[in-house]
Write a protein that holds these residues in place. Structure first.
Motif, PDB file in Angstrom:
ATOM      1  N   UNK A 157     -42.725  29.263 -37.757  1.00  0.00           N
ATOM      2  CA  UNK A 157     -42.866  28.137 -38.673  1.00  0.00           C
ATOM      3  C   UNK A 157     -42.095  28.381 -39.958  1.00  0.00           C
ATOM      4  N   UNK A 158     -41.271  27.416 -40.327  1.00  0.00           N
ATOM      5  CA  UNK A 158     -40.497  27.494 -41.566  1.00  0.00           C
ATOM      6  C   UNK A 158     -40.775  26.261 -42.419  1.00  0.00           C
ATOM      7  N   UNK A 159     -41.283  26.504 -43.619  1.00  0.00           N
ATOM      8  CA  UNK A 159     -41.371  25.455 -44.632  1.00  0.00           C
ATOM      9  C   UNK A 159     -40.141  25.599 -45.512  1.00  0.00           C
ATOM     10  N   UNK A 160     -39.387  24.520 -45.683  1.00  0.00           N
ATOM     11  CA  UNK A 160     -38.122  24.648 -46.393  1.00  0.00           C
ATOM     12  C   UNK A 160     -37.993  23.597 -47.483  1.00  0.00           C
ATOM     13  N   UNK A 218     -41.365  28.330 -30.086  1.00  0.00           N
ATOM     14  CA  UNK A 218     -40.815  27.102 -30.655  1.00  0.00           C
ATOM     15  C   UNK A 218     -40.498  27.371 -32.115  1.00  0.00           C
ATOM     16  N   UNK A 219     -39.531  26.618 -32.634  1.00  0.00           N
ATOM     17  CA  UNK A 219     -39.232  26.687 -34.072  1.00  0.00           C
ATOM     18  C   UNK A 219     -39.709  25.386 -34.689  1.00  0.00           C
ATOM     19  N   UNK A 220     -40.757  25.481 -35.473  1.00  0.00           N
ATOM     20  CA  UNK A 220     -41.362  24.341 -36.151  1.00  0.00           C
ATOM     21  C   UNK A 220     -40.930  24.374 -37.614  1.00  0.00           C
ATOM     22  N   UNK A 273     -37.040  22.906 -30.875  1.00  0.00           N
ATOM     23  CA  UNK A 273     -37.105  22.741 -32.328  1.00  0.00           C
ATOM     24  C   UNK A 273     -37.891  21.469 -32.600  1.00  0.00           C
ATOM     25  N   UNK A 274     -38.889  21.575 -33.457  1.00  0.00           N
ATOM     26  CA  UNK A 274     -39.590  20.378 -33.945  1.00  0.00           C
ATOM     27  C   UNK A 274     -39.394  20.325 -35.459  1.00  0.00           C
ATOM     28  N   UNK A 275     -38.811  19.231 -35.907  1.00  0.00           N
ATOM     29  CA  UNK A 275     -38.428  19.089 -37.305  1.00  0.00           C
ATOM     30  C   UNK A 275     -39.123  17.882 -37.904  1.00  0.00           C
ATOM     31  N   UNK A 276     -39.800  18.103 -39.051  1.00  0.00           N
ATOM     32  CA  UNK A 276     -40.531  17.042 -39.745  1.00  0.00           C
ATOM     33  C   UNK A 276     -40.080  17.005 -41.203  1.00  0.00           C
TER      34      UNK A 276
END
Length: 306
Positions: free
Chosen positions: A11-14, A37-39, A65-68
């Motif tokens: 998990x990456x908060x960017x 997975x890369x969230x 990849x799940x991108x929000x």
């Protein structure tokens, strides 16, 4: 309630890190194991982060990849959202200015298999190192001949594990302890949760194996801790209150924690939080020195930029 589809959620908060994220992306593509997975949640960036992920998602990849995107809410609220959205059995919080070793996922998955049946070990951990391969604290951990040590988050210092590390947390445990954030603020230290989990008897299996390469960036949380405290006094007051429950803290240390708690609740204009019923004796003894500390903190904050 939750369906786990992979072993790991990375998990990456960017926030405004489009110039750094390709480095992390390339390192994930170099993995030999893809049970992850890369969230990614973009916390209101105004750079090209969305365009970047549009390009990433066009590639044929061996992992999802799940991108929000969201309006800016701060790291801790974003972390809570990531924990809620994760589809892995374990979650790794990966900073946008980090990238990973080529055997990162392989090592983590093997270590998880070793501890998965031991419900009191809720995480596995390894080193974040500099680009030169040195531990961030400058000292290697003290690890027994078995190659690992089982220690709680509040026992880290005795093993030289108190620098930033990389952990994979068991989601079913982590979801029972949401990270608190004061309603009018955007940040509170993560250790409020990780130390509470430790107080309740959970341990982490640590190894002195490099997992991630860290290059702290200007404006990052680690380099701006004093600014964070000034902007989020009640978040830090919650941290100091939690320290009053620490079994490893002496009475004197708890007095110091209560003093800091009082000073910050005054700065946060919520002194009523200090006078809750819990820990009455300690809080009473810390009250007068806490008042003096409040004036000192005000002076410090003004001298550091108002």
């Amino acid at each position: 309630k939750y369906t786990f589809v992979v072993k790991l959620t990375i998990f990456t908060a960017t926030y405004n890190r489009a110039h750094l994220l390709p480095r992390l992306f390339k390192s994930l593509k170099r993995q030999g194991c893809f049970d992850f997975e890369w969230l990614v949640i973009d916390d209101g960036s105004v750079d090209k982060t969305t365009d970047l992920f549009e390009d990433f998602l066009k590639e044929e990849l061996p992992f999802s990849i799940r991108f929000y995107t969201q309006e800016n809410q701060g790291l801790i609220r974003t972390l809570n959202s990531g924990i809620s959205l994760a589809k892995g059995c374990y979650l790794i919080k990966m900073d946008s200015d980090d990238y990973v070793m080529d055997d990162f996922v392989e090592n983590i998955c093997r270590w998880i298999d070793e501890i998965d049946s031991n419900k009191k070990i809720y995480a596995v951990g390894g080193l974040r190192v500099t680009a030169q391969g040195m531990p961030l604290k400058g000292k290697w951990p003290i690890i027994p001949k078995e190659g690992y040590v089982d220690a709680s988050d509040i026992e880290r210092k005795q093993y030289n594990l108190d620098a930033d590390m990389t952990e994979a947390w068991r989601l079913e445990v982590l979801r029972r302890y949401p990270f608190p954030v004061w309603p009018t603020e955007k940040f509170a230290p993560e250790q409020i949760v990780t130390h509470q989990i430790a107080i309740e008897g959970y341990k982490i299996r640590w190894r002195a194996v490099p997992l991630t390469i860290c290059e702290y960036q200007e404006g990052g949380l680690t380099l701006g801790a004093s600014t964070l405290e000034k902007k989020n006094p009640m978040g830090y007051a919650m941290m100091y209150e939690q320290q009053l429950d620490r079994p490893d803290f002496s009475f004197q240390k708890k007095i110091c924690s209560a003093m800091n708690m009082f000073a910050l609740t005054m700065i946060g204009r919520t002194p009523s939080y200090y006078f809750k019923n819990k820990h009455k004796v300690i809080k009473l003894l810390a009250f007068i020195p806490g008042v003096l500390l409040f004036f000192r903190r005000i002076k410090q904050f003004v001298s550091n930029g108002g």
